[in-house]
Design a protein around this motif. Structure first.
Motif, mmCIF file in Angstrom:
data_model
loop_
_atom_site.group_PDB
_atom_site.id
_atom_site.type_symbol
_atom_site.label_atom_id
_atom_site.label_comp_id
_atom_site.label_asym_id
_atom_site.label_seq_id
_atom_site.Cartn_x
_atom_site.Cartn_y
_atom_site.Cartn_z
ATOM 1 N N THR A 104 0.764 -1.290 -0.087
ATOM 2 C CA THR A 104 -0.105 0.093 0.045
ATOM 3 C C THR A 104 0.848 1.275 0.042
ATOM 4 O O THR A 104 2.036 1.204 0.357
ATOM 5 C CB THR A 104 -0.886 0.259 1.217
ATOM 6 O OG1 THR A 104 0.089 0.009 2.504
ATOM 7 C CG2 THR A 104 -1.749 -1.296 1.337
ATOM 8 N N LEU A 105 0.536 2.403 -0.337
ATOM 9 C CA LEU A 105 1.104 3.595 -0.449
ATOM 10 C C LEU A 105 0.131 4.467 0.345
ATOM 11 O O LEU A 105 0.372 5.238 1.278
ATOM 12 C CB LEU A 105 1.659 4.179 -1.792
ATOM 13 C CG LEU A 105 2.869 3.499 -2.079
ATOM 14 C CD1 LEU A 105 3.195 3.754 -3.655
ATOM 15 C CD2 LEU A 105 4.139 3.983 -1.207
ATOM 16 N N CYS A 106 -1.154 4.839 -0.445
ATOM 17 C CA CYS A 106 -1.879 5.971 -0.100
ATOM 18 C C CYS A 106 -2.747 5.549 1.413
ATOM 19 O O CYS A 106 -3.211 6.479 1.948
ATOM 20 C CB CYS A 106 -2.902 6.646 -1.102
ATOM 21 S SG CYS A 106 -4.052 5.236 -1.605
ATOM 22 N N PHE A 107 -3.083 4.442 1.571
ATOM 23 C CA PHE A 107 -3.497 3.947 2.717
ATOM 24 C C PHE A 107 -2.980 4.318 3.978
ATOM 25 O O PHE A 107 -1.722 3.777 4.107
ATOM 26 C CB PHE A 107 -4.000 2.407 2.527
ATOM 27 C CG PHE A 107 -4.597 1.816 3.765
ATOM 28 C CD1 PHE A 107 -5.938 1.930 3.805
ATOM 29 C CD2 PHE A 107 -3.978 1.252 4.707
ATOM 30 C CE1 PHE A 107 -6.694 1.461 5.010
ATOM 31 C CE2 PHE A 107 -4.487 0.585 5.982
ATOM 32 C CZ PHE A 107 -6.002 0.760 5.886
ATOM 33 N N GLY B 121 -8.222 5.507 -2.177
ATOM 34 C CA GLY B 121 -7.970 4.636 -3.288
ATOM 35 C C GLY B 121 -7.117 5.488 -4.238
ATOM 36 O O GLY B 121 -7.322 5.217 -5.698
ATOM 37 N N GLY B 122 -6.163 6.372 -4.114
ATOM 38 C CA GLY B 122 -5.303 7.100 -4.700
ATOM 39 C C GLY B 122 -4.349 6.548 -5.705
ATOM 40 O O GLY B 122 -3.905 6.830 -6.510
ATOM 41 N N CYS B 123 -3.546 5.508 -5.032
ATOM 42 C CA CYS B 123 -2.405 5.072 -5.721
ATOM 43 C C CYS B 123 -2.551 3.830 -6.546
ATOM 44 O O CYS B 123 -1.665 3.565 -7.426
ATOM 45 C CB CYS B 123 -1.059 5.026 -4.523
ATOM 46 S SG CYS B 123 -1.392 3.318 -3.597
ATOM 47 N N ARG B 124 -3.657 2.918 -5.968
ATOM 48 C CA ARG B 124 -3.758 1.670 -6.819
ATOM 49 C C ARG B 124 -2.862 0.617 -6.793
ATOM 50 O O ARG B 124 -2.695 -0.213 -7.348
ATOM 51 C CB ARG B 124 -3.970 1.995 -8.361
ATOM 52 C CG ARG B 124 -5.174 2.793 -8.526
ATOM 53 C CD ARG B 124 -6.603 2.068 -8.129
ATOM 54 N NE ARG B 124 -7.590 2.410 -8.651
ATOM 55 C CZ ARG B 124 -8.628 3.277 -8.167
ATOM 56 N NH1 ARG B 124 -8.553 4.002 -7.064
ATOM 57 N NH2 ARG B 124 -9.822 3.147 -8.628
ATOM 58 N N LEU B 125 -1.888 0.786 -5.740
ATOM 59 C CA LEU B 125 -0.640 -0.094 -5.536
ATOM 60 C C LEU B 125 -1.377 -1.376 -4.942
ATOM 61 O O LEU B 125 -0.835 -2.470 -5.118
ATOM 62 C CB LEU B 125 0.318 0.372 -4.693
ATOM 63 C CG LEU B 125 1.660 -0.496 -4.703
ATOM 64 C CD1 LEU B 125 2.252 -0.516 -6.152
ATOM 65 C CD2 LEU B 125 2.613 -0.256 -3.582
ATOM 66 N N CYS B 126 -2.432 -1.305 -4.145
ATOM 67 C CA CYS B 126 -3.025 -2.356 -3.227
ATOM 68 C C CYS B 126 -3.925 -3.365 -4.058
ATOM 69 O O CYS B 126 -4.663 -3.909 -3.528
ATOM 70 C CB CYS B 126 -3.670 -1.665 -2.142
ATOM 71 S SG CYS B 126 -5.244 -1.059 -2.598
ATOM 72 N N PRO C 146 -8.920 -1.929 -6.178
ATOM 73 C CA PRO C 146 -8.022 -1.613 -4.964
ATOM 74 C C PRO C 146 -8.491 -2.529 -3.800
ATOM 75 O O PRO C 146 -9.887 -2.284 -3.277
ATOM 76 C CB PRO C 146 -8.322 -0.278 -4.853
ATOM 77 C CG PRO C 146 -9.149 0.309 -5.834
ATOM 78 C CD PRO C 146 -9.620 -0.737 -6.716
ATOM 79 N N CYS D 2 -7.922 -1.809 -0.600
ATOM 80 C CA CYS D 2 -8.000 -0.953 0.569
ATOM 81 C C CYS D 2 -9.531 -0.158 0.461
ATOM 82 O O CYS D 2 -9.877 0.213 1.548
ATOM 83 C CB CYS D 2 -7.160 0.051 0.598
ATOM 84 S SG CYS D 2 -7.328 1.466 -0.600
HETATM 85 S S1 FES Z 1 -3.464 1.918 -0.863
HETATM 86 FE FE1 FES Z 1 -3.449 3.336 -2.557
HETATM 87 S S2 FES Z 1 -5.310 2.757 -3.609
HETATM 88 FE FE2 FES Z 1 -5.098 1.123 -1.715
#
Ligand code: FES
Length: 212
Positions: free
Chosen positions: A42-45, A53-58, A72, A74
């Protein structure tokens, strides 16, 4: 006969990477995975603020019957009988794509470069506009300032590719209480070099309420 009342504490049974898991109502897929020590990056979480849901890494791949998609983790709650895959080829492709974009957005961030390398991403096809940039615009600092500290000293200026961390009306303001929460939640350390932009010259303040 009255319809059977659904119990609100019914657990949701589904699988993550083939492992049977149970979620409480209200949990997301990410929260459930964490309960079972299944790692999803995760990054934005951040648990202190609402997920957005900003980064979409999750992202994870979910399959329900014959249907499947990437979403996503999160933001999304599980459904009963859902099959979730945290490292399928489809998921890895999306994460590599996200990491390439992040390498272009914040090429100076060691955290992002290390994360990208874990996924075999060492270069980006996207245009790097500022080689010194460390901020990935994940929004954690803005969210913690709004939702936890409650002072709204930070915001995003502009949109899309021009989105930048900023202060309301682009001026340092007395709203900042110098609590350092934004620095604490920043995943790349970028906020530590921007704090003075937010709070301005503390010695010239006329307002009140900052912690010293
Ligand atoms: S952690 Fe960034 S979209 Fe889920």
């Amino acid at each position: 006969m009255s319809p059977k009342k659904k119990k609100t504490d019914d657990l949701i049974n589904f699988t993550i990477d083939g492992q049977p898991v149970q979620a409480r109502p209200g949990w997301t897929i990410l929260e459930t995975a964490e309960q079972y020590h299944i790692h999803i990056p995760t990054l934005c979480f951040h648990p202190a603020v609402k997920p957005w849901g900003g980064c979409r890494l999750c992202v994870v791949e979910v399959r329900y019957g014959k249907r499947g998609k990437v979403m996503p983790s999160c933001l999304n709650p599980p459904l009963a009988k859902l099959e979730v895959f945290t490292h399928s080829e489809r998921v890895l492709n999306v994460r590599r794509w996200v990491l390439e974009m992040l390498l272009a957005d914040c090429p100076a961030s060691k955290e992002i470069r290390d994360l990208a390398r874990e996924y075999g991403v060492t270069a980006t096809r996207f245009t790097i506009t500022d080689p010194e940039e460390e901020c990935l615009r994940c929004g954690r600092c803005v969210a913690v300032c709004n939702e936890v500290v409650g002072v709204q000293a930070l915001t995003f200026g502009s949109r899309g590719v021009n989105k930048q961390l900023d202060t309301p009306y682009r001026v340092p303001n007395n709203a900042c209480v110098a609590c350092g929460c934004c620095v604490t939640v920043c995943p790349t350390g970028a906020m530590s070099t921007r704090l003075d932009l937010v709070r301005g010259d503390v010695s010239r303040r006329t307002g009140h309420g900052f912690a010293h």
